[in-house]
Design a protein around this motif. Sequence first.
Motif, mmCIF file in Angstrom:
data_model
loop_
_atom_site.group_PDB
_atom_site.id
_atom_site.type_symbol
_atom_site.label_atom_id
_atom_site.label_comp_id
_atom_site.label_asym_id
_atom_site.label_seq_id
_atom_site.Cartn_x
_atom_site.Cartn_y
_atom_site.Cartn_z
ATOM 1 N N GLY A 151 0.800 -1.231 0.000
ATOM 2 C CA GLY A 151 0.000 0.000 0.000
ATOM 3 C C GLY A 151 0.825 1.270 0.000
ATOM 4 O O GLY A 151 0.465 2.244 0.649
ATOM 5 N N GLY A 152 1.943 1.251 -0.712
ATOM 6 C CA GLY A 152 2.824 2.418 -0.701
ATOM 7 C C GLY A 152 2.220 3.603 -1.444
ATOM 8 O O GLY A 152 1.471 3.414 -2.403
ATOM 9 N N ASP A 153 2.551 4.797 -1.000
ATOM 10 C CA ASP A 153 2.145 5.993 -1.750
ATOM 11 C C ASP A 153 3.125 6.187 -2.919
ATOM 12 O O ASP A 153 4.051 5.395 -3.116
ATOM 13 C CB ASP A 153 2.101 7.218 -0.835
ATOM 14 N N HIS A 154 2.912 7.262 -3.656
ATOM 15 C CA HIS A 154 3.753 7.491 -4.821
ATOM 16 C C HIS A 154 5.224 7.630 -4.426
ATOM 17 O O HIS A 154 6.117 7.087 -5.094
ATOM 18 C CB HIS A 154 3.270 8.756 -5.550
ATOM 19 N N GLY A 155 5.485 8.327 -3.327
ATOM 20 C CA GLY A 155 6.863 8.528 -2.869
ATOM 21 C C GLY A 155 7.552 7.203 -2.560
ATOM 22 O O GLY A 155 8.697 6.979 -2.943
ATOM 23 N N ALA A 156 6.826 6.330 -1.880
ATOM 24 C CA ALA A 156 7.387 5.028 -1.510
ATOM 25 C C ALA A 156 7.682 4.195 -2.757
ATOM 26 O O ALA A 156 8.716 3.529 -2.842
ATOM 27 C CB ALA A 156 6.425 4.291 -0.584
ATOM 28 N N GLU A 157 6.766 4.267 -3.727
ATOM 29 C CA GLU A 157 6.982 3.519 -4.973
ATOM 30 C C GLU A 157 8.201 4.019 -5.721
ATOM 31 O O GLU A 157 9.006 3.250 -6.227
ATOM 32 C CB GLU A 157 5.755 3.646 -5.889
ATOM 33 N N LEU A 158 8.321 5.346 -5.749
ATOM 34 C CA LEU A 158 9.447 5.965 -6.432
ATOM 35 C C LEU A 158 10.758 5.533 -5.775
ATOM 36 O O LEU A 158 11.732 5.182 -6.449
ATOM 37 C CB LEU A 158 9.303 7.488 -6.343
ATOM 38 N N TYR A 159 10.758 5.528 -4.453
ATOM 39 C CA TYR A 159 11.942 5.126 -3.695
ATOM 40 C C TYR A 159 12.317 3.686 -4.045
ATOM 41 O O TYR A 159 13.483 3.369 -4.296
ATOM 42 C CB TYR A 159 11.668 5.272 -2.190
ATOM 43 N N ALA A 160 11.297 2.814 -4.061
ATOM 44 C CA ALA A 160 11.533 1.398 -4.344
ATOM 45 C C ALA A 160 12.037 1.206 -5.773
ATOM 46 O O ALA A 160 12.935 0.385 -6.025
ATOM 47 C CB ALA A 160 10.258 0.601 -4.098
ATOM 48 N N GLU A 161 11.481 1.979 -6.696
ATOM 49 C CA GLU A 161 11.927 1.867 -8.087
ATOM 50 C C GLU A 161 13.384 2.291 -8.224
ATOM 51 O O GLU A 161 14.168 1.669 -8.937
ATOM 52 C CB GLU A 161 11.038 2.729 -9.014
ATOM 53 N N ARG A 162 13.727 3.348 -7.513
ATOM 54 C CA ARG A 162 15.131 3.815 -7.544
ATOM 55 C C ARG A 162 16.071 2.765 -6.968
ATOM 56 O O ARG A 162 17.184 2.576 -7.443
ATOM 57 C CB ARG A 162 15.272 5.092 -6.705
ATOM 58 N N GLN A 163 15.601 2.106 -5.918
ATOM 59 C CA GLN A 163 16.399 1.035 -5.329
ATOM 60 C C GLN A 163 16.631 -0.043 -6.392
ATOM 61 O O GLN A 163 17.733 -0.579 -6.502
ATOM 62 C CB GLN A 163 15.625 0.456 -4.142
ATOM 63 N N GLY A 164 15.580 -0.328 -7.149
ATOM 64 C CA GLY A 164 15.704 -1.315 -8.216
ATOM 65 C C GLY A 164 16.753 -0.908 -9.241
ATOM 66 O O GLY A 164 17.579 -1.727 -9.659
ATOM 67 N N ASP A 165 16.749 0.372 -9.622
ATOM 68 C CA ASP A 165 17.757 0.869 -10.565
ATOM 69 C C ASP A 165 19.163 0.667 -10.005
ATOM 70 O O ASP A 165 20.079 0.256 -10.723
ATOM 71 C CB ASP A 165 17.533 2.368 -10.853
ATOM 72 N N GLY A 166 19.306 0.975 -8.718
ATOM 73 C CA GLY A 166 20.614 0.824 -8.063
ATOM 74 C C GLY A 166 21.100 -0.616 -8.095
ATOM 75 O O GLY A 166 22.290 -0.881 -8.294
ATOM 76 N N CYS A 167 20.182 -1.548 -7.885
ATOM 77 C CA CYS A 167 20.535 -2.969 -7.925
ATOM 78 C C CYS A 167 20.964 -3.383 -9.325
ATOM 79 O O CYS A 167 22.022 -3.984 -9.519
ATOM 80 C CB CYS A 167 19.351 -3.822 -7.486
ATOM 81 N N ARG A 168 20.110 -3.049 -10.296
ATOM 82 C CA ARG A 168 20.379 -3.493 -11.676
ATOM 83 C C ARG A 168 21.698 -2.948 -12.187
ATOM 84 O O ARG A 168 22.422 -3.620 -12.931
ATOM 85 C CB ARG A 168 19.210 -3.080 -12.582
ATOM 86 N N ALA A 169 22.041 -1.732 -11.756
ATOM 87 C CA ALA A 169 23.304 -1.127 -12.191
ATOM 88 C C ALA A 169 24.503 -1.976 -11.769
ATOM 89 O O ALA A 169 25.575 -1.891 -12.356
ATOM 90 C CB ALA A 169 23.429 0.282 -11.616
ATOM 91 N N LEU A 170 24.318 -2.782 -10.708
ATOM 92 C CA LEU A 170 25.422 -3.620 -10.227
ATOM 93 C C LEU A 170 25.250 -5.081 -10.611
ATOM 94 O O LEU A 170 25.979 -5.951 -10.131
ATOM 95 C CB LEU A 170 25.525 -3.502 -8.702
ATOM 96 N N GLY A 171 24.263 -5.363 -11.469
ATOM 97 C CA GLY A 171 24.068 -6.747 -11.902
ATOM 98 C C GLY A 171 23.224 -7.570 -10.956
ATOM 99 O O GLY A 171 23.308 -8.802 -10.946
ATOM 100 N N ILE A 172 22.426 -6.894 -10.119
ATOM 101 C CA ILE A 172 21.516 -7.595 -9.205
ATOM 102 C C ILE A 172 20.099 -7.462 -9.762
ATOM 103 O O ILE A 172 19.626 -6.339 -9.968
ATOM 104 C CB ILE A 172 21.593 -6.976 -7.786
#
Lengths: 286, 286
Positions: free
Chosen positions: A41-62
């Motif tokens: 039930g995240g708000d837009h801010g929480a979703e954005l944060y999670a998406e950014r975390q995803g970008d950070g992971c993928r950048a390192l091959g995770i």
Amino acid sequence: MAAQIIDGIAFANQTKQDVAARAAALKAAGKPVHLTAILVGGDHGAELYAERQGDGCRALGIDYTLLKFPVSISQRELKNEIRRLNKDVGVTGIMMHLPLPDHLDTARLQYEIDVVKDVEGVNPANIGYVVYKHTLIAPCTALAAVELVKSTGVQLRGAEVVVVGASVIVGKPVALLLIEQEATVTLCHIATRDLMAHTRRADVVVVAVGKAGLITGDHLKEGAVVVDVGINRITLPDGTRKTVGDVDFESAKEKASWLTPVPGGVGPVTVAMLLRNSVRSAELLK
Amino acid sequence: MAAQIIDGIAFANQTKQDVAARAAALKAAGKPVHLTAILVGGDHGAELYAERQGDGCRALGIDYTLLKFPVSISQRELKNEIRRLNKDVGVTGIMMHLPLPDHLDTARLQYEIDVVKDVEGVNPANIGYVVYKHTLIAPCTALAAVELVKSTGVQLRGAEVVVVGASVIVGKPVALLLIEQEATVTLCHIATRDLMAHTRRADVVVVAVGKAGLITGDHLKEGAVVVDVGINRITLPDGTRKTVGDVDFESAKEKASWLTPVPGGVGPVTVAMLLRNSVRSAELLK
């Protein structure tokens, strides 16, 4: 004496390089690192944060998957989701974005996360393993603070360490991790009678309270190593806003030998520790 | 000033009365307390000890089963036995006599014990729950030491507490349980540079090292509460053997306000805490 500044950004970058190399090796071995994050039930801010975390992971091959659930999800349904992820051999790490809605029991759900896949180190068993000197996965912020202490090269065996703040996520695990290094550790908190008497005798001070300017140069012994976990938004007299730690940087840097800045200290290293834990989980599962 | 003696035997007896009443209530409700103990390849002494433990349980209305396994039992076999006991609704508590033979991984087996049935509080998750201020079942010896501190009526919030000895079973959980009471806790150990500087400023001292006479009156602040967890067999000049604690009783009692004797202090209360935990497990399962 002006303190040397502990560069959290540089430390984080170095850690990320190491993480990327380990993630690549796992991928080459056919065991890619795959972090799955749960967002309820995240708000837009929480979703954005999670998406950014995803970008950070993928950048390192995770690999990173974000599972979004409606705010109405029940305890049982979420527990079953976690159990499914525990069994899924394609998932090497699980994390749960907090806070959860009030009707969910966070502690019980954290306990459901497989101890090895628990990349945030929040399952009570992982905290217990730290006590047992058998650390599998330690909580990221605590780990970040301890890594920055170690990065100064200070001799921890026999050192007098004072941890200010007894939170479950930071203060207590920091204390336990530094006891593991054979430091003599005192844990201070809101009920401590004479905080200054403790910090003034400390070789190492870790502060994690959430109160701007709590620790000043006056609180410190000459040459202390100081790690500041606090992140506070304050408003200056001219109305501008600024992010500061729990340590008064200007006065502290005249006494300390090493000092973390805020921002640019523990914060970026915490992010890096989540990535490092993610790789560690995958390596433990291999 | 001569210290008041903390009477562990009286405290244990009182606890046992309470345990017997709670066990009777559970039996009346059709949910009898049933502790199952695991003994692997024990010698005659270990068997005798376990049988006596059984007598102690039965005297209070707690059913007790001793499961004996050959020294050759494998990790997998013992793990499966524990899992079977976890599922058995007729078993409310599980404990494992230590030490186990070298080929068995004690920590991993303790982790298998259901957190609620873990009457010794040794599952890392139970240690973690103590950190989380969410204590289910705490380790018996640590619990005994803390109960005796509390029995003196000393104000723990804000008190300066020094725990000497950082063992997994006693020192660390004692520190965590006293932090839960909002004491300022310092954990000292073999690598501590100046033990006396710490103990001399402490309102409460808990000692769990296993070294006779480590703490003397000289180490104590006037009026300190002192709980001695150590049990050491020493030989006197005349050749007779005697059981003493880590605290030099004669000199300490001139400085302390409250002091546990050895024997007759923490020891009997530890036994009582196992019984109390056994009833607590059954109540939690109800």
